[in-house]
Design a protein around this motif. Structure first.
Motif, PDB file in Angstrom:
ATOM      1  N   PRO A 219     -33.433 -14.850  17.384  1.00 46.60           N
ATOM      2  CA  PRO A 219     -32.891 -16.116  16.869  1.00 46.60           C
ATOM      3  C   PRO A 219     -33.654 -16.650  15.655  1.00 46.60           C
ATOM      4  CG  PRO A 219     -32.952 -16.154  19.260  1.00 46.60           C
ATOM      5  CD  PRO A 219     -33.697 -14.919  18.839  1.00 46.60           C
ATOM      6  N   ILE A 220     -34.976 -16.508  15.658  1.00 41.64           N
ATOM      7  CA  ILE A 220     -35.773 -16.982  14.532  1.00 41.64           C
ATOM      8  C   ILE A 220     -35.494 -16.123  13.299  1.00 41.64           C
ATOM      9  CG2 ILE A 220     -38.128 -17.337  13.680  1.00 41.64           C
ATOM     10  CD1 ILE A 220     -38.956 -17.818  16.605  1.00 41.64           C
ATOM     11  N   LEU A 221     -35.428 -14.811  13.502  1.00 45.56           N
ATOM     12  CA  LEU A 221     -35.094 -13.904  12.407  1.00 45.56           C
ATOM     13  C   LEU A 221     -33.712 -14.222  11.847  1.00 45.56           C
ATOM     14  CD1 LEU A 221     -35.460 -11.245  10.748  1.00 45.56           C
ATOM     15  CD2 LEU A 221     -34.311 -10.110  12.639  1.00 45.56           C
ATOM     16  N   SER A 222     -32.750 -14.421  12.746  1.00 39.25           N
ATOM     17  CA  SER A 222     -31.380 -14.697  12.317  1.00 39.25           C
ATOM     18  C   SER A 222     -31.316 -15.978  11.493  1.00 39.25           C
ATOM     19  CB  SER A 222     -30.466 -14.811  13.538  1.00 39.25           C
ATOM     20  OG  SER A 222     -29.136 -15.065  13.135  1.00 39.25           O
ATOM     21  N   ARG A 223     -32.114 -16.960  11.879  1.00 41.64           N
ATOM     22  CA  ARG A 223     -32.161 -18.212  11.114  1.00 41.64           C
ATOM     23  C   ARG A 223     -32.559 -17.931   9.670  1.00 41.64           C
ATOM     24  NH1 ARG A 223     -36.125 -21.939   9.542  1.00 41.64           N
ATOM     25  NH2 ARG A 223     -35.478 -24.138   9.622  1.00 41.64           N
ATOM     26  N   SER A 224     -33.593 -17.118   9.466  1.00 47.27           N
ATOM     27  CA  SER A 224     -34.047 -16.792   8.114  1.00 47.27           C
ATOM     28  C   SER A 224     -32.972 -16.040   7.338  1.00 47.27           C
ATOM     29  CB  SER A 224     -35.322 -15.948   8.180  1.00 47.27           C
ATOM     30  OG  SER A 224     -36.384 -16.690   8.718  1.00 47.27           O
ATOM     31  N   LEU A 225     -32.321 -15.082   8.008  1.00 49.13           N
ATOM     32  CA  LEU A 225     -31.299 -14.283   7.339  1.00 49.13           C
ATOM     33  C   LEU A 225     -30.098 -15.139   6.950  1.00 49.13           C
ATOM     34  CD1 LEU A 225     -31.423 -11.071   9.560  1.00 49.13           C
ATOM     35  CD2 LEU A 225     -32.427 -11.415   7.307  1.00 49.13           C
ATOM     36  N   ARG A 226     -29.738 -16.079   7.813  1.00 48.71           N
ATOM     37  CA  ARG A 226     -28.605 -16.962   7.489  1.00 48.71           C
ATOM     38  C   ARG A 226     -28.954 -17.870   6.316  1.00 48.71           C
ATOM     39  NH1 ARG A 226     -26.054 -18.704  13.409  1.00 48.71           N
ATOM     40  NH2 ARG A 226     -25.895 -16.583  14.221  1.00 48.71           N
ATOM     41  N   GLN A 227     -30.190 -18.360   6.289  1.00 51.58           N
ATOM     42  CA  GLN A 227     -30.588 -19.195   5.163  1.00 51.58           C
ATOM     43  C   GLN A 227     -30.563 -18.399   3.860  1.00 51.58           C
ATOM     44  OE1 GLN A 227     -34.383 -20.787   6.557  1.00 51.58           O
ATOM     45  NE2 GLN A 227     -33.412 -22.757   6.914  1.00 51.58           N
ATOM     46  N   LEU A 228     -30.990 -17.150   3.942  1.00 52.54           N
ATOM     47  CA  LEU A 228     -30.956 -16.284   2.767  1.00 52.54           C
ATOM     48  C   LEU A 228     -29.527 -16.101   2.284  1.00 52.54           C
ATOM     49  CD1 LEU A 228     -32.772 -14.519   0.948  1.00 52.54           C
ATOM     50  CD2 LEU A 228     -32.329 -12.626   2.516  1.00 52.54           C
ATOM     51  N   ALA A 229     -28.603 -15.886   3.224  1.00 56.41           N
ATOM     52  CA  ALA A 229     -27.192 -15.702   2.871  1.00 56.41           C
ATOM     53  C   ALA A 229     -26.595 -16.970   2.272  1.00 56.41           C
ATOM     54  CB  ALA A 229     -26.403 -15.285   4.107  1.00 56.41           C
ATOM     55  N   GLU A 230     -27.154 -18.141   2.662  1.00 56.42           N
ATOM     56  CA  GLU A 230     -26.655 -19.424   2.153  1.00 56.42           C
ATOM     57  C   GLU A 230     -27.310 -19.803   0.828  1.00 56.42           C
ATOM     58  OE1 GLU A 230     -27.540 -22.060   5.366  1.00 56.42           O
ATOM     59  OE2 GLU A 230     -26.101 -21.117   6.737  1.00 56.42           O
ATOM     60  N   GLY A 231     -28.153 -18.906   0.315  1.00 53.08           N
ATOM     61  CA  GLY A 231     -28.806 -19.176  -0.963  1.00 53.08           C
ATOM     62  C   GLY A 231     -30.042 -20.028  -0.863  1.00 53.08           C
ATOM     63  N   LYS A 232     -30.589 -20.186   0.346  1.00 54.01           N
ATOM     64  CA  LYS A 232     -31.798 -20.978   0.545  1.00 54.01           C
ATOM     65  C   LYS A 232     -33.008 -20.060   0.579  1.00 54.01           C
ATOM     66  CE  LYS A 232     -29.232 -24.356   3.309  1.00 54.01           C
ATOM     67  NZ  LYS A 232     -29.086 -24.962   4.661  1.00 54.01           N
ATOM     68  N   ASP A 233     -34.192 -20.647   0.368  1.00 58.07           N
ATOM     69  CA  ASP A 233     -35.432 -19.876   0.379  1.00 58.07           C
ATOM     70  C   ASP A 233     -35.809 -19.565   1.817  1.00 58.07           C
ATOM     71  OD1 ASP A 233     -37.911 -18.774   0.162  1.00 58.07           O
ATOM     72  OD2 ASP A 233     -38.858 -20.496  -0.803  1.00 58.07           O
ATOM     73  N   PRO A 234     -35.774 -18.305   2.251  1.00 57.71           N
ATOM     74  CA  PRO A 234     -36.073 -17.982   3.649  1.00 57.71           C
ATOM     75  C   PRO A 234     -37.531 -18.162   4.020  1.00 57.71           C
ATOM     76  CG  PRO A 234     -35.845 -15.969   2.377  1.00 57.71           C
ATOM     77  CD  PRO A 234     -35.471 -17.107   1.458  1.00 57.71           C
ATOM     78  N   THR A 235     -38.417 -18.338   3.047  1.00 58.23           N
ATOM     79  CA  THR A 235     -39.844 -18.516   3.353  1.00 58.23           C
ATOM     80  C   THR A 235     -40.256 -19.977   3.339  1.00 58.23           C
ATOM     81  OG1 THR A 235     -40.503 -18.355   1.033  1.00 58.23           O
ATOM     82  CG2 THR A 235     -40.356 -16.300   2.265  1.00 58.23           C
ATOM     83  N   GLU A 236     -39.344 -20.868   2.977  1.00 55.88           N
ATOM     84  CA  GLU A 236     -39.724 -22.261   2.795  1.00 55.88           C
ATOM     85  C   GLU A 236     -40.324 -22.869   4.050  1.00 55.88           C
ATOM     86  OE1 GLU A 236     -37.755 -26.451   1.216  1.00 55.88           O
ATOM     87  OE2 GLU A 236     -36.552 -24.628   1.352  1.00 55.88           O
ATOM     88  N   TRP A 237     -39.768 -22.504   5.211  1.00 56.29           N
ATOM     89  CA  TRP A 237     -40.264 -23.092   6.455  1.00 56.29           C
ATOM     90  C   TRP A 237     -41.634 -22.568   6.832  1.00 56.29           C
ATOM     91  CZ3 TRP A 237     -40.462 -19.781  10.913  1.00 56.29           C
ATOM     92  CH2 TRP A 237     -39.879 -18.523  10.710  1.00 56.29           C
ATOM     93  N   HIS A 238     -42.087 -21.449   6.202  1.00 56.21           N
ATOM     94  CA  HIS A 238     -43.424 -20.926   6.464  1.00 56.21           C
ATOM     95  C   HIS A 238     -44.498 -21.808   5.836  1.00 56.21           C
ATOM     96  CE1 HIS A 238     -43.210 -17.124   8.579  1.00 56.21           C
ATOM     97  NE2 HIS A 238     -42.115 -16.817   7.896  1.00 56.21           N
TER      98      HIS A 238
END
Length: 316
Positions: free
Chosen positions: A86-105
């Motif tokens: 689920p955590i991985l999927s969250r990052s991948l979905r954000q990437l697909a939406e054009g968001k920075d997948p590392t921002e929450w790190h």
């Protein structure tokens, strides 16, 4: 071939749906597989997985290294392998939406983030997080590329690679700026800033290495502001230069660029004050400052003349 094949890994079953070609590829750290995983067809492009890097399940490496190019296989994976999906999927979905997948790190790690906010932002992922289930992955291995055969995005570079990328991006930004390609130059500067910001989060604030990175970041931000001036985005220049000067009040270039932005939006007093500060900090810029003051006076006089004409026309 449809018989379930047990890999030599606990909790994994493989069913080959379509046989591949050739020998098993030589997978090395940094290799990238172009695969169709989950709903990647809906995203519109194959998913990229970096061997030995982030944004993947560890078990995916095991699954992929059992495959040949062009093979399609179905993998049943027990919950011992899919708990963090689920955590991985969250990052991948954000990437697909054009968001920075590392921002929450930047602020906290994934698990801490999850418990702090009680949600991943997607109902189905929240449900899967509460009640982990075995998952089935249907994968088509389209291509395998060695690290030297593709250009990786900055978010999946190692720390050393990020640092090495910065001067390259900086130089490319400068080249594009000189060519008048301000939008493209802005993108290069921003990409370099992202690399440095990521590295800076690993350092203790205001200590030597953190300050070195901060100086590099400020240089790039000011170059970015030069692009913004060319694109007539003056209020954004005021915002960025103001942020820099609040923390580092001795940076001459920040005062100079802010003065120019103030002048463009008719903030006469603020523009003059910043130019005076430039002269105070860097007397060698006297000619530049005087030129900017003359230009400001000329533009103000033109504006006053336009207002006088407007008043006459109204009275007439």
């Amino acid at each position: 071939m449809d018989a379930a094949l047990l890999l030599n890994v606990e909790g994994v079953k493989k069913t080959i749906l379509h046989g591949g070609t050739g020998d098993l590829p030589n997978f090395i750290t940094g290799s990238r597989e172009r695969t169709m995983i989950d709903d990647s067809k809906q995203v519109g492009q194959p998913m990229h997985i970096i061997i030995g890097n982030m944004f993947k399940l560890e078990v995916w490496e095991i699954l992929l290294t059992s495959m040949r190019v062009s093979e399609v296989a179905e993998f049943w994976c027990d919950t011992i392998h899919t708990g963090v999906y689920p955590i991985l999927s969250r990052s991948l979905r954000q990437l697909a939406e054009g968001k920075d997948p590392t921002e929450w790190h930047v602020h906290t790690c994934g698990l801490a983030n999850m418990f702090a906010y009680h949600t991943l932002g997607y109902e189905d992922l929240d449900e899967l997080q509460k009640e982990p289930q075995p998952l089935i992955f249907v994968i088509e291995l389209l291509q395998v590329e060695a690290p030297s055969e593709y250009q990786r995005e900055t978010w999946n570079l190692s720390n050393n690679e990020k640092m090495q990328a910065v001067p390259v991006l900086h130089g490319e930004g400068n080249r594009l700026f000189k060519l008048g390609r301000y939008e493209a130059a802005s993108a290069k500067y921003q990409e370099a800033i992202v690399c440095l910001r990521n590295l800076q989060t690993k350092e203790k604030p205001w200590e030597v290495q953190w300050l070195k990175l901060e100086k590099m970041i400020n240089t790039l931000i000011l170059n970015y502001c030069q692009c913004l001036l060319k694109k007539e985005e003056y209020y954004e220049v005021l915002e960025h230069t103001g942020d820099i000067l609040r923390h580092h009040p001795g940076i001459v270039k920040a005062y100079y660029l802010r003065a120019r932005a103030h002048a463009e939006v008719w903030n006469e007093a603020e523009a003059k004050a910043d130019l005076e500060k430039v002269l105070e900090l860097e007397p060698s810029m006297r000619k530049v400052v005087h030129r900017e003051l003359r230009l400001l006076e000329s533009r103000l006089e033109e504006k006053r003349e336009e207002e006088r004409l407007r008043c006459r026309n109204m009275l007439g």
